[in-house]
Scaffold this motif. Structure first.
Motif, PDB file in Angstrom:
ATOM      1  N   TYR A  97       0.835  -1.202   0.000  1.00 52.37           N
ATOM      2  CA  TYR A  97       0.000   0.000   0.000  1.00 52.37           C
ATOM      3  C   TYR A  97       0.877   1.264   0.000  1.00 52.37           C
ATOM      4  CZ  TYR A  97      -3.286   3.469   1.966  1.00 52.37           C
ATOM      5  OH  TYR A  97      -4.049   4.575   2.207  1.00 52.37           O
ATOM      6  N   ALA A  98       1.860   1.280   0.884  1.00 53.50           N
ATOM      7  CA  ALA A  98       2.730   2.464   0.968  1.00 53.50           C
ATOM      8  C   ALA A  98       3.512   2.650  -0.338  1.00 53.50           C
ATOM      9  CB  ALA A  98       3.680   2.338   2.153  1.00 53.50           C
ATOM     10  N   TYR A  99       3.921   1.553  -0.939  1.00 49.50           N
ATOM     11  CA  TYR A  99       4.685   1.611  -2.198  1.00 49.50           C
ATOM     12  C   TYR A  99       3.852   2.227  -3.324  1.00 49.50           C
ATOM     13  CZ  TYR A  99       7.095  -0.332  -6.335  1.00 49.50           C
ATOM     14  OH  TYR A  99       7.726  -0.512  -7.542  1.00 49.50           O
ATOM     15  N   LEU A 100       2.569   1.903  -3.336  1.00 52.77           N
ATOM     16  CA  LEU A 100       1.713   2.353  -4.451  1.00 52.77           C
ATOM     17  C   LEU A 100       1.069   3.711  -4.216  1.00 52.77           C
ATOM     18  CD1 LEU A 100       0.005  -1.073  -5.211  1.00 52.77           C
ATOM     19  CD2 LEU A 100       1.613   0.141  -6.701  1.00 52.77           C
ATOM     20  N   THR A 101       1.034   4.165  -2.947  1.00 54.17           N
ATOM     21  CA  THR A 101       0.318   5.409  -2.655  1.00 54.17           C
ATOM     22  C   THR A 101       1.188   6.478  -1.994  1.00 54.17           C
ATOM     23  OG1 THR A 101      -0.328   4.715  -0.431  1.00 54.17           O
ATOM     24  CG2 THR A 101      -1.816   4.095  -2.247  1.00 54.17           C
ATOM     25  N   GLY A 102       2.198   6.059  -1.252  1.00 50.67           N
ATOM     26  CA  GLY A 102       2.947   7.012  -0.423  1.00 50.67           C
ATOM     27  C   GLY A 102       2.212   7.344   0.865  1.00 50.67           C
ATOM     28  N   GLU A 212       8.093  -8.387  -7.036  1.00 44.48           N
ATOM     29  CA  GLU A 212       9.082  -8.287  -8.119  1.00 44.48           C
ATOM     30  C   GLU A 212       9.214  -6.857  -8.630  1.00 44.48           C
ATOM     31  OE1 GLU A 212       8.285 -11.322 -11.048  1.00 44.48           O
ATOM     32  OE2 GLU A 212       8.535 -12.933  -9.571  1.00 44.48           O
ATOM     33  N   ALA A 213       8.123  -6.092  -8.557  1.00 43.62           N
ATOM     34  CA  ALA A 213       8.173  -4.695  -9.013  1.00 43.62           C
ATOM     35  C   ALA A 213       9.193  -3.906  -8.201  1.00 43.62           C
ATOM     36  CB  ALA A 213       6.792  -4.050  -8.888  1.00 43.62           C
ATOM     37  N   ARG A 214       9.459  -4.353  -6.981  1.00 44.18           N
ATOM     38  CA  ARG A 214      10.352  -3.609  -6.090  1.00 44.18           C
ATOM     39  C   ARG A 214      11.806  -4.071  -6.199  1.00 44.18           C
ATOM     40  NH1 ARG A 214       6.810  -5.265  -2.117  1.00 44.18           N
ATOM     41  NH2 ARG A 214       8.585  -5.825  -0.810  1.00 44.18           N
ATOM     42  N   LEU A 215      12.087  -5.012  -7.098  1.00 46.06           N
ATOM     43  CA  LEU A 215      13.469  -5.512  -7.213  1.00 46.06           C
ATOM     44  C   LEU A 215      14.428  -4.404  -7.653  1.00 46.06           C
ATOM     45  CD1 LEU A 215      12.822  -9.016  -8.797  1.00 46.06           C
ATOM     46  CD2 LEU A 215      14.121  -8.608  -6.698  1.00 46.06           C
ATOM     47  N   ILE A 216      13.960  -3.555  -8.542  1.00 49.13           N
ATOM     48  CA  ILE A 216      14.809  -2.453  -9.010  1.00 49.13           C
ATOM     49  C   ILE A 216      14.276  -1.151  -8.427  1.00 49.13           C
ATOM     50  CG2 ILE A 216      15.627  -1.194 -11.036  1.00 49.13           C
ATOM     51  CD1 ILE A 216      15.769  -3.864 -12.437  1.00 49.13           C
ATOM     52  N   LYS A 217      15.143  -0.475  -7.705  1.00 47.09           N
ATOM     53  CA  LYS A 217      14.720   0.724  -6.987  1.00 47.09           C
ATOM     54  C   LYS A 217      14.775   1.953  -7.903  1.00 47.09           C
ATOM     55  CE  LYS A 217      14.574  -1.883  -3.292  1.00 47.09           C
ATOM     56  NZ  LYS A 217      14.473  -3.349  -3.421  1.00 47.09           N
ATOM     57  N   ASP A 218      13.752   2.820  -7.785  1.00 52.37           N
ATOM     58  CA  ASP A 218      13.786   4.083  -8.531  1.00 52.37           C
ATOM     59  C   ASP A 218      14.602   5.108  -7.729  1.00 52.37           C
ATOM     60  OD1 ASP A 218      12.033   5.326  -6.632  1.00 52.37           O
ATOM     61  OD2 ASP A 218      10.277   4.560  -7.714  1.00 52.37           O
ATOM     62  N   SER A 219      14.748   6.311  -8.298  1.00 53.32           N
ATOM     63  CA  SER A 219      15.667   7.274  -7.671  1.00 53.32           C
ATOM     64  C   SER A 219      15.167   7.713  -6.295  1.00 53.32           C
ATOM     65  CB  SER A 219      15.874   8.477  -8.584  1.00 53.32           C
ATOM     66  OG  SER A 219      14.628   9.039  -8.902  1.00 53.32           O
ATOM     67  N   PHE A 220      13.847   7.793  -6.126  1.00 54.60           N
ATOM     68  CA  PHE A 220      13.325   8.149  -4.798  1.00 54.60           C
ATOM     69  C   PHE A 220      13.722   7.084  -3.774  1.00 54.60           C
ATOM     70  CE2 PHE A 220      10.256   7.816  -1.392  1.00 54.60           C
ATOM     71  CZ  PHE A 220      10.153   9.121  -0.962  1.00 54.60           C
ATOM     72  N   GLU A 221      13.583   5.835  -4.178  1.00 49.27           N
ATOM     73  CA  GLU A 221      13.882   4.732  -3.255  1.00 49.27           C
ATOM     74  C   GLU A 221      15.371   4.689  -2.900  1.00 49.27           C
ATOM     75  OE1 GLU A 221      11.818   1.726  -5.866  1.00 49.27           O
ATOM     76  OE2 GLU A 221      10.975   1.185  -3.922  1.00 49.27           O
ATOM     77  N   MET A 401      11.898  -1.667   1.288  1.00 48.49           N
ATOM     78  CA  MET A 401      10.896  -1.336   2.301  1.00 48.49           C
ATOM     79  C   MET A 401      10.817  -2.444   3.347  1.00 48.49           C
ATOM     80  SD  MET A 401       7.912   0.352  -0.028  1.00 48.49           S
ATOM     81  CE  MET A 401       7.205   1.330   1.287  1.00 48.49           C
ATOM     82  N   ASP A 402      11.002  -3.675   2.917  1.00 46.06           N
ATOM     83  CA  ASP A 402      11.117  -4.787   3.862  1.00 46.06           C
ATOM     84  C   ASP A 402      12.589  -5.107   4.013  1.00 46.06           C
ATOM     85  OD1 ASP A 402       8.379  -4.986   4.043  1.00 46.06           O
ATOM     86  OD2 ASP A 402       8.234  -6.573   2.540  1.00 46.06           O
ATOM     87  N   VAL A 403      12.984  -5.504   5.212  1.00 43.11           N
ATOM     88  CA  VAL A 403      14.401  -5.830   5.382  1.00 43.11           C
ATOM     89  C   VAL A 403      14.763  -7.021   4.493  1.00 43.11           C
ATOM     90  CG1 VAL A 403      14.034  -7.188   7.505  1.00 43.11           C
ATOM     91  CG2 VAL A 403      16.275  -6.257   6.987  1.00 43.11           C
ATOM     92  N   HIS A 404      13.927  -8.029   4.463  1.00 40.63           N
ATOM     93  CA  HIS A 404      14.112  -9.111   3.495  1.00 40.63           C
ATOM     94  C   HIS A 404      13.147  -8.784   2.354  1.00 40.63           C
ATOM     95  CE1 HIS A 404      15.627 -11.746   7.059  1.00 40.63           C
ATOM     96  NE2 HIS A 404      16.530 -10.898   6.624  1.00 40.63           N
ATOM     97  N   ASP A 405      13.578  -7.900   1.495  1.00 40.22           N
ATOM     98  CA  ASP A 405      12.675  -7.299   0.510  1.00 40.22           C
ATOM     99  C   ASP A 405      12.372  -8.279  -0.626  1.00 40.22           C
ATOM    100  OD1 ASP A 405      11.224  -4.919   0.086  1.00 40.22           O
ATOM    101  OD2 ASP A 405      12.604  -4.271  -1.482  1.00 40.22           O
ATOM    102  N   CYS A 406      11.248  -8.041  -1.284  1.00 41.28           N
ATOM    103  CA  CYS A 406      10.900  -8.787  -2.500  1.00 41.28           C
ATOM    104  C   CYS A 406      10.780 -10.293  -2.209  1.00 41.28           C
ATOM    105  CB  CYS A 406      11.939  -8.563  -3.601  1.00 41.28           C
ATOM    106  SG  CYS A 406      12.378  -6.839  -3.861  1.00 41.28           S
TER     107      CYS A 406
END
Ligand code: GLY
Ligand code: MN
Ligand code: MN
Length: 485
Positions: A97-102, A212-221, A401-406
């Protein structure tokens, strides 16, 4: 709580207010109820600027929309969880939710409704408390008790998503037709409303996609991960400065010191801090943190600040509590350092994900053979996995966002993939000699060492985001000496 706080009435002694009806406490005089409705200023905020990551969250929703055309997608933030009686655990919105909305408010739900051309997003939120029916001061979730919320109009400006009252959502979902997928495990009410419309398999596909969408981080991340690492480094420095106080008390002093930094600069710690002194270092997830801190022992501190936007660092340093490694501690520490160096060097675009693990394990296996703890050659040890008696865990994992992400990503998208710029992972080899391990000489027993850094894959190699903290044994000693003054 020193004193129980419940909404007051003028005649509380005769008629205590304990019972709620329709969400409202009973026993309020008509005069007081009328009085409380008015005399309040209009505090609506206007002209709010969008949140810093509004463009990124919109792009993430667009990618999600393209993956599931024609389907209604439901992503809840989650609800408060009772800790005991009428107190709740502090709330942390679901990562999806936080990833998709902020947004990070409890009870929020993002819904993507299919349209002819894609999807229309709506965020369902608790609105401002109603003053007309007294909810704002009589209901335990009223703003007078828990703090002002954004109005739906304010939320729309901030998030860039049309907002509606979440209390209308269950009914709306009940009436909805067509295919639906939901992220499970956060909001039982939403799941009940969708029982007949979703399947476990289809919901799992949504969860896997969002992982899987979170595997590659954007510049904000990436900027958030940099912040998380910088705050974490300051938290480690805080700890070094109070090691004498920890010696006088316990590992809890270390936990509390790091937590202070996390709460002041970020949202929280990203996971329970591991503050493991002496042989506790050999317990991989030592989070009880109630042991003694002794001069001459090592402190394995594995901790990470989670930023206000919910990105966490995951850093470990193994420090000599009195500032100087003993000979055997240094020997083990330097071996782990060498393994970490080999692991970090293997992190680059195009490398197999498993390469950094293999590189670090090879160094550790060679050391174990060299020290006579296991029969060589190292190839044999690695083939049979014999080093794992002392290396115990994998050498790293995705971080975000998760310590063990993705963690829900498919094997082919994660451990069997090749590294790409924008991936961020930990490199964290360790050696652990349990206090009761009779297969090693006594001097090894009770020593555990891990060194963990957060490594971003770049176009031409990698960048260590946690390199504010020294890693080499002599540099660790010099850094500690400088901090202790
Ligand atoms: N702090 C948990 C880990 O290092 O994976
Ligand atoms: Mn860690
Ligand atoms: Mn880790």
């Amino acid at each position: 709580m020193a004193e129980e706080l419940t909404p007051e009435t003028p005649d509380e002694a005769e008629e205590p207010i304990k019972q709620r009806k329709n969400g409202l406490y009973q026993g309020v005089s008509d005069e007081l109820a009328e009085n409380m409705k008015s005399g309040w200023a209009d505090t609506e905020l206007t002209g709010l600027a969008p949140i810093a990551q509004a463009a990124e969250t919109a792009a993430r929703r667009a990618a999600l929309s393209a993956r599931f055309p024609g389907e209604r997608l439901v992503v809840p933030a989650g609800n408060l969880k009772t800790r005991s009686n009428d107190t709740e655990y502090s709330f942390r919105a679901s990562t999806e939710y936080a990833y998709l909305t902020g947004d990070q408010t409890h009870d929020g739900v993002l819904v993507l409704e299919p349209t002819k051309t894609g999807h229309e997003a709506t965020i369902y939120l608790l609105p401002r408390s109603d003053r007309e029916n007294g909810e704002f001061w009589l209901d335990g979730m009223g703003e007078l008790w828990v703090g002002r919320r954004h109005s739906l109009t304010e939320a729309e400006q901030l998030l860039g998503i049309p907002a509606k009252d979440v209390r209308e959502l269950a009914a709306a979902l009940g009436e909805a037709t067509g295919p639906v997928r939901a992220v499970r495990g956060h909001d039982a009410g939403i799941e009940t409303a969708l029982t007949d419309k979703v399947t476990a398999e289809r919901d799992e596909e949504l969860r896997v996609y969002l992982s899987e969408a979170r595997l590659i981080k954007d510049s904000f991340e990436i900027a958030e991960l940099e912040k998380a690492c910088a705050s974490t480094a300051r938290g480690f420095e805080d700890v070094v400065k109070v090691l004498d106080k920890a010696e006088a008390t316990s590992e809890r002093y270390i936990e509390g010191t790091f937590f202070l930094r996390a709460r002041v600069e970020g949202n929280d710690v990203g996971y329970g801090s591991i503050c493991a002194a002496g042989p506790h270092a050999c317990t991989l997830h030592w989070v009880r943190n109630d042991g003694a801190v002794r001069s001459g022992d090592l402190l394995l501190l594995d901790a990470g600040v989670e930023t206000t936007e919910l990105y966490t660092a995951d850093v470990t340093r193994t420090l000599p509590i009195n500032g100087r490694y003993t000979e055997i501690q240094r020997k083990i520490y330097d071996a782990v350092y060498e393994a970490q160096e080999a692991g970090i060097a293997a992190v680059k675009p195009g490398a197999a994900y498993r390469d950094f693990h293999d590189a670090a394990q090879r160094v550790l296996a060679e050391k174990l053979v060299e020290w006579g703890l296991v029969e060589g050659p190292a190839e044999r040890v690695l083939e049979l996995g014999l080093q794992r008696r002392w290396t115990l865990h994998g050498t790293g994992h995705m971080l975000g966002m998760d310590v063990h992400d993705c963690a829900a990503a498919r094997t082919e998208a994660y451990v069997d993939t090749t590294l790409e710029p924008g991936m961020c992972l930990t490199v964290e080899p360790g050696l652990y000699f349990q206090a009761d391990d009779l297969t090693v000489p006594e001097e090894y027993r009770g020593i555990g060492v891990r060194i963990e850094d957060d490594i971003l894959v770049t176009e031409d190699g990698n960048r260590n985001l946690s390199d504010q903290l020294p890693r080499r044994s002599d540099e660790v000693e010099a850094w500690m000496a400088a901090l202790k003054g």
